[in-house]
Design an enzyme around this catalytic site. Structure first.
Site, mmCIF file in Angstrom:
data_model
loop_
_atom_site.group_PDB
_atom_site.id
_atom_site.type_symbol
_atom_site.label_atom_id
_atom_site.label_comp_id
_atom_site.label_asym_id
_atom_site.label_seq_id
_atom_site.Cartn_x
_atom_site.Cartn_y
_atom_site.Cartn_z
ATOM 1 N N GLY A 13 0.935 -1.375 -0.047
ATOM 2 C CA GLY A 13 -0.065 -0.097 -0.107
ATOM 3 C C GLY A 13 0.912 0.329 0.012
ATOM 4 O O GLY A 13 2.464 1.068 -0.708
ATOM 5 N N ARG A 90 -5.658 3.500 16.564
ATOM 6 C CA ARG A 90 -4.350 2.108 16.994
ATOM 7 C C ARG A 90 -5.266 1.193 17.066
ATOM 8 O O ARG A 90 -4.991 0.280 16.850
ATOM 9 C CB ARG A 90 -3.118 2.677 16.886
ATOM 10 N N ASN A 97 -6.214 -6.750 12.170
ATOM 11 C CA ASN A 97 -4.785 -6.734 11.668
ATOM 12 C C ASN A 97 -4.437 -7.652 12.712
ATOM 13 O O ASN A 97 -2.873 -8.451 12.016
ATOM 14 C CB ASN A 97 -3.804 -5.475 11.752
ATOM 15 N N THR A 121 2.510 -2.703 11.052
ATOM 16 C CA THR A 121 1.313 -2.765 11.796
ATOM 17 C C THR A 121 1.046 -2.616 12.680
ATOM 18 O O THR A 121 1.442 -2.697 13.394
ATOM 19 C CB THR A 121 0.811 -3.856 10.790
ATOM 20 N N ARG A 153 9.252 12.788 14.867
ATOM 21 C CA ARG A 153 8.551 14.110 15.036
ATOM 22 C C ARG A 153 8.904 15.135 15.510
ATOM 23 O O ARG A 153 9.012 16.090 15.338
ATOM 24 C CB ARG A 153 7.059 13.074 15.206
ATOM 25 N N HIS A 177 3.942 2.455 21.474
ATOM 26 C CA HIS A 177 3.330 3.606 19.959
ATOM 27 C C HIS A 177 2.352 3.589 20.225
ATOM 28 O O HIS A 177 1.476 3.207 19.519
ATOM 29 C CB HIS A 177 3.947 2.789 18.725
HETATM 30 P P1 A3D Z 1 -2.482 0.809 2.826
HETATM 31 O O1 A3D Z 1 -1.947 1.821 1.580
HETATM 32 O O2 A3D Z 1 -3.673 -0.041 3.040
HETATM 33 O O3 A3D Z 1 -1.467 -0.676 3.181
HETATM 34 C C1 A3D Z 1 -1.730 -1.841 3.935
HETATM 35 C C2 A3D Z 1 -2.120 -2.620 2.415
HETATM 36 O O4 A3D Z 1 -2.011 -4.755 3.010
HETATM 37 C C3 A3D Z 1 -3.020 -2.944 1.300
HETATM 38 O O5 A3D Z 1 -2.679 -2.682 -0.085
HETATM 39 C C4 A3D Z 1 -3.786 -4.105 1.681
HETATM 40 O O6 A3D Z 1 -4.049 -5.251 0.573
HETATM 41 C C5 A3D Z 1 -2.463 -4.645 1.940
HETATM 42 N N1 A3D Z 1 -3.143 -6.149 2.894
HETATM 43 C C6 A3D Z 1 -3.954 -6.205 3.885
HETATM 44 N N2 A3D Z 1 -4.330 -7.312 3.970
HETATM 45 C C7 A3D Z 1 -3.044 -8.162 3.750
HETATM 46 C C8 A3D Z 1 -2.580 -9.536 4.043
HETATM 47 N N3 A3D Z 1 -3.032 -10.272 5.028
HETATM 48 N N4 A3D Z 1 -1.819 -10.083 3.389
HETATM 49 C C9 A3D Z 1 -0.680 -9.143 2.561
HETATM 50 N N5 A3D Z 1 -1.093 -7.601 2.416
HETATM 51 C C10 A3D Z 1 -2.075 -7.237 3.344
HETATM 52 O O7 A3D Z 1 -1.946 1.444 4.276
HETATM 53 P P2 A3D Z 1 0.155 1.886 4.298
HETATM 54 O O8 A3D Z 1 0.403 1.198 4.075
HETATM 55 O O9 A3D Z 1 -0.479 3.296 4.963
HETATM 56 O O10 A3D Z 1 -0.783 1.042 6.570
HETATM 57 C C11 A3D Z 1 0.163 0.009 6.767
HETATM 58 C C12 A3D Z 1 0.056 0.097 8.275
HETATM 59 O O11 A3D Z 1 0.718 1.128 8.586
HETATM 60 C C13 A3D Z 1 -1.117 0.376 8.820
HETATM 61 O O12 A3D Z 1 -1.564 -0.900 9.959
HETATM 62 C C14 A3D Z 1 -0.754 1.607 9.860
HETATM 63 O O13 A3D Z 1 -1.950 1.848 10.965
HETATM 64 C C15 A3D Z 1 0.743 1.239 9.544
HETATM 65 N N6 A3D Z 1 1.155 2.668 10.226
HETATM 66 C C16 A3D Z 1 1.904 2.037 11.687
HETATM 67 C C17 A3D Z 1 2.938 3.354 12.116
HETATM 68 C C18 A3D Z 1 3.807 3.378 13.044
HETATM 69 O O14 A3D Z 1 4.649 4.414 13.313
HETATM 70 C C19 A3D Z 1 4.022 2.221 13.577
HETATM 71 C C20 A3D Z 1 2.892 4.956 10.936
HETATM 72 C C21 A3D Z 1 2.264 4.845 9.996
HETATM 73 C C22 A3D Z 1 1.378 3.449 9.494
#
Ligand code: A3D
Length: 321
Positions: A13, A90, A97, A121, A153, A177
């Site tokens: 993503g 979160r 998740n 994640t 940040r 976090h």
């Molecule tokens: P997004 O652009 O939605 O990408 C997530 C991807 O995961 C999508 O393309 C989905 O199709 C894919 N997905 C869903 N289920 C599965 C699976 N079972 N197997 C493989 N792929 C799958 O989200 P993002 O890239 O913006 O964020 C991803 C994660 O990072 C989220 O949980 C956010 O909350 C997290 N995140 C964490 C931080 C930290 O600082 C820890 C910061 C920002 C985002």
């Protein structure tokens, strides 16, 4: 196998795509973008590959929906799952998740059990723990990314406030976090000058510094609110890349990461944000620092929140008990 390193990105993503671009530009190795969405990782891989002639990289980038394609990966960065929408915490992401971590953990166990795994994640501290449990990898080879981002940040806001280069701000954040994270002022310096001293020199009030601490805690939510759709991805991706480089280059960097803590900080088998040495051995050492009573009690609030999430995970999946 080639002589190049292999980087597997589980989840293609917003963060996954940004990770692939950064890793390719840095020629960290060949890159596999994995996702359950069909076509999307293949499409991103093609698009990113076509940056190569312009940016001058030879990294091979492929997209996949088959875990077999992550075989032999040296580094795995996990962003699979769903991000927050405005108004969500979160923790609201937990149930969805957790199931994703189960599938990803098994995929890693079966295809690249020797990899260094960085989880992004959310809710981070619980998901990295669950991913470790499901994958069965050693604790030193599974780590969570949060502290590098949270301290970046904090550093950004401090650099703006003082009108100094971001490079001269060394910001320090501990704990989970979440909104209970613990920015530690006593270890935060402007090129070695403690932040409170620097604030006095510059006539910046303690209240103003506290406002910056508060903005740091809520830094992710501020971006979620502005984007309206999804959460931050540029800085989260670049933070995880710094961790991957520390591992691949055996750099022995001290980075704040969600690491497995057993014994130190009075904790007993928990993933939480602590200063961690990252080198070829994965998370090689957790550094235990002196904290004030106030910082200790703030850390306790934060780790209690993490422990609550682990209990919730165990309630949802009996194999974790
Ligand atoms: P997004 O652009 O939605 O990408 C997530 C991807 O995961 C999508 O393309 C989905 O199709 C894919 N997905 C869903 N289920 C599965 C699976 N079972 N197997 C493989 N792929 C799958 O989200 P993002 O890239 O913006 O964020 C991803 C994660 O990072 C989220 O949980 C956010 O909350 C997290 N995140 C964490 C931080 C930290 O600082 C820890 C910061 C920002 C985002």
């Amino acid at each position: 196998a080639t002589g190049r390193k292999k980087i597997a990105l589980i989840g293609s993503g917003m963060i996954g795509g940004t990770l692939a671009h950064l890793a390719a530009k840095k020629e960290m190795g060949d890159i596999v973008l994995f996702d359950i969405a069909e076509g999307m990782p293949q499409g991103k891989a093609l698009d990113l590959s076509q940056c190569g002639p312009i940016e001058g990289f030879d990294a091979k980038i492929t997209g996949s929906n088959d875990y077999a394609d992550i075989a032999g990966a040296d580094v795995v960065i996990v962003t699979a799952g769903v991000p927050r929408k405005p108004g969500m915490s979160r923790d609201d992401l937990l149930g969805i998740n957790l199931k994703v971590m189960k599938a990803v953990g098994e995929g890693i166990k079966n295809n690249c059990p020797d990899a260094f795994v960085i989880c992004i994640t959310n809710p981070l501290d619980a998901m990295v723990w669950a991913l470790r449990e499901f994958s069965g990898l050693p604790h030193n080879m599974v780590v969570g990314m949060a502290g590098v981002l949270d301290s970046a940040r904090f550093a950004t806001f401090l650099a703006w406030e003082f009108g100094v280069s971001t490079r001269d701000v060394n910001a320090f954040v501990l704990g989970g976090h979440g909104d209970t994270m613990v920015p530690v002022k006593s270890y935060t310096t402007i090129n070695g000058i403690p932040v409170d001293d620097y604030a006095k020199i510059k006539g910046v009030s303690e209240d103003r510094i506290d406002e910056i601490v508060d903005r740091t805690r809520k830094g992710g939510g501020e971006i979620v609110g502005l984007l309206g759709n999804g959460s931050a991805y540029y800085a989260p991706a670049t933070s995880a890349i710094a961790m991957a480089e520390a591992y691949l280059g055996d750099q022995k960097r001290i980075l704040p990461c969600a690491s497995y803590v057993e014994g130190k900080y009075g904790l007993d088998g928990l993933y939480v944000g602590v200063p961690t040495v990252i080198g070829a051995g994965g998370t090689e050492e957790v550094i235990e620092i002196e904290l004030s009573d106030e910082e200790k009690s703030n850390l306790k609030v934060s780790t209690d929140a993490v422990e609550e999430l682990l209990e919730a995970c165990k309630g949802l999946d009996s194999s974790l008990v």
